[in-house]
Design a protein around this motif. Structure first.
Motif, short mmCIF file in Angstrom:
data_model
loop_
_atom_site.label_atom_id
_atom_site.label_comp_id
_atom_site.label_asym_id
_atom_site.label_seq_id
_atom_site.Cartn_x
_atom_site.Cartn_y
_atom_site.Cartn_z
N MET A 42 0.84 -1.20 0.00
CA MET A 42 0.00 0.00 0.00
C MET A 42 0.87 1.25 0.00
O MET A 42 1.93 1.26 0.63
N GLU A 43 0.43 2.31 -0.67
CA GLU A 43 1.19 3.55 -0.69
C GLU A 43 0.87 4.35 0.56
O GLU A 43 -0.02 5.17 0.60
N GLU A 44 1.70 4.15 1.61
CA GLU A 44 1.41 4.78 2.89
C GLU A 44 1.52 6.29 2.82
O GLU A 44 0.99 7.01 3.65
N SER A 45 2.28 6.80 1.84
CA SER A 45 2.43 8.25 1.73
C SER A 45 1.11 8.91 1.35
O SER A 45 0.94 10.11 1.55
N LEU A 46 0.17 8.16 0.78
CA LEU A 46 -1.08 8.75 0.32
C LEU A 46 -2.11 8.88 1.43
O LEU A 46 -2.96 9.76 1.38
N ILE A 47 -2.08 7.99 2.42
CA ILE A 47 -3.09 8.01 3.48
C ILE A 47 -2.50 7.43 4.77
O ILE A 47 -1.66 6.53 4.73
N TYR A 48 -2.95 8.00 5.90
CA TYR A 48 -2.49 7.56 7.21
C TYR A 48 -3.70 7.59 8.14
O TYR A 48 -4.47 8.56 8.15
N VAL A 49 -3.90 6.52 8.91
CA VAL A 49 -5.03 6.43 9.84
C VAL A 49 -4.50 6.05 11.21
O VAL A 49 -3.66 5.14 11.32
N ASP A 50 -4.96 6.75 12.25
CA ASP A 50 -4.42 6.49 13.59
C ASP A 50 -5.50 6.68 14.65
O ASP A 50 -6.29 7.63 14.59
N HIS A 51 -5.53 5.76 15.61
CA HIS A 51 -6.42 5.84 16.77
C HIS A 51 -5.55 6.00 18.00
O HIS A 51 -4.58 5.25 18.18
N MET A 52 -5.87 6.97 18.86
CA MET A 52 -5.03 7.22 20.03
C MET A 52 -5.87 7.50 21.26
O MET A 52 -6.93 8.13 21.18
N GLU A 53 -5.39 7.01 22.41
CA GLU A 53 -5.99 7.28 23.71
C GLU A 53 -5.10 8.25 24.46
O GLU A 53 -3.87 8.16 24.40
N PHE A 54 -5.70 9.19 25.18
CA PHE A 54 -4.96 10.14 26.00
C PHE A 54 -5.36 9.95 27.46
O PHE A 54 -6.55 9.93 27.79
N ARG A 55 -4.36 9.84 28.34
CA ARG A 55 -4.61 9.70 29.78
C ARG A 55 -3.87 10.80 30.52
O ARG A 55 -2.74 11.14 30.18
N GLN A 56 -4.51 11.31 31.58
CA GLN A 56 -3.93 12.39 32.36
C GLN A 56 -3.66 13.58 31.43
O GLN A 56 -4.45 13.90 30.57
N THR A 57 -2.51 14.22 31.58
CA THR A 57 -2.19 15.37 30.72
C THR A 57 -1.25 14.91 29.62
O THR A 57 -0.12 14.51 29.86
N SER A 58 -1.74 14.96 28.41
CA SER A 58 -0.95 14.55 27.25
C SER A 58 -1.07 15.64 26.20
O SER A 58 -2.13 15.80 25.60
N ASN A 59 0.00 16.39 26.01
CA ASN A 59 -0.05 17.54 25.11
C ASN A 59 0.86 17.36 23.92
O ASN A 59 1.92 16.74 24.01
N MET A 60 0.42 17.88 22.79
CA MET A 60 1.28 17.99 21.62
C MET A 60 1.88 19.39 21.69
O MET A 60 1.26 20.38 21.31
N PHE A 61 3.09 19.48 22.25
CA PHE A 61 3.64 20.78 22.57
C PHE A 61 4.02 21.60 21.34
O PHE A 61 3.94 22.81 21.34
N GLN A 62 4.41 20.94 20.27
CA GLN A 62 4.90 21.66 19.11
C GLN A 62 3.78 21.94 18.12
O GLN A 62 3.09 21.04 17.66
#
Length: 272
Positions: free
Chosen positions: A1-21
């Motif tokens: 599969m051409e991964e550069s064309l599409i990306y799918v992700d499921h994520m759980e966040f617990r407590q304080t989880s920040n995307m700082f950038q």
């Protein structure tokens, strides 16, 4: 599969989880808040996404997420580039979703819409993880259905005066999803929903950018592809009839027109 064309992700966040950038990317991003809440930031603007909220972000828009006061949350996101969008068809690439000049589009989905999008995106996630030879083909259909759902919500929010038409089309789509095995025609749908055939056809095409037969075939093909991927190898005739096609030859013709291969070739790719 051409991964550069599409990306799918499921994520759980617990407590304080920040995307700082704060970051940008060259792809579209669809962010779906599944459980709990999350704070979304666009430069100096920030707001809270709650369960059922969706954000659609075009390429090169600066953003990040930070935790809210809730201890636990879940999100699912899909990224795809314009080449993948074009591969879905020129008419889908011209949806109003992608004509907006806004830095992002935000949706709050009702119960039925939320459940429908959740089902589509989790199936998309499974196909992404599966990485079978036919996964990309199935992912195209799933992403197209997801975008059509959001297109309907978007157009309705821009023009509340047409809400009755959007509700009608939404109900017709749901009916087709539940009755695709039956003989569905414009005339039969018009009788079910007590509406003029011309009005139904015109509004369905205007809102979904598909005709009723095209949408019905997409739903039927989605079921057929699931059956073709099952270890329980039903005959092509059984799959055709259980997916709403009136014959194996009709099934083969529609399948080839959309997937550019026969149902048998599709199955052989999976089980080879």
């Amino acid at each position: 599969m051409e991964e550069s064309l599409i990306y799918v992700d499921h994520m759980e966040f617990r407590q304080t989880s920040n995307m700082f950038q704060v970051h940008t990317h060259f792809q579209y991003e669809l962010y779906f808040q599944l459980i709990g809440s999350r704070i979304y930031c666009f430069d100096q603007e920030k707001f809270t996404l709650h369960q059922g909220d969706v954000i659609l972000i075009p390429p090169e828009v600066r953003h990040r997420t930070i935790s809210s006061e809730e201890i636990y949350s879940e999100r699912l996101l899909v990224n795809w580039d314009f080449a993948f969008l074009q591969s879905l068809g020129s008419r889908l690439a011209q949806l109003h979703l992608f004509q907006s000049k806004a830095p992002y589009l935000r949706f709050s989905l009702c119960g039925e819409q939320r459940a429908a999008l959740r089902k589509l995106l989790f199936t998309l996630l499974e196909e992404y993880k599966n990485q079978s030879p036919t996964s990309l083909l199935h992912m195209e259909t799933l992403l197209a259905e997801s975008l059509l759902l959001l297109e309907s919500v978007y157009r309705n929010s821009r023009n509340p005066a047409t809400s009755d038409h959007h509700q009608l089309v939404s109900s017709v789509c749901e009916y087709i999803q539940n009755h695709y095995v039956e003989n569905i025609t414009l005339a039969s749908l018009a009788k079910v929903f007590y509406v003029n055939e011309y009005t139904l056809s015109r509004n369905f095409n205007r809102i979904t950018r598909l005709s009723i037969p095209q949408y019905t075939n997409l739903v039927r093909l989605s079921n057929a592809k699931e059956m073709l991927s099952s270890p329980e190898k039903c005959s092509l005739l059984q799959i055709a009839l259980q997916s709403g096609f009136n014959s194996a030859s009709h099934f083969d013709k529609i399948f080839r027109s959309v997937e550019h291969m026969s149902p048998r070739e599709y199955r052989n790719l999976i089980f080879k």
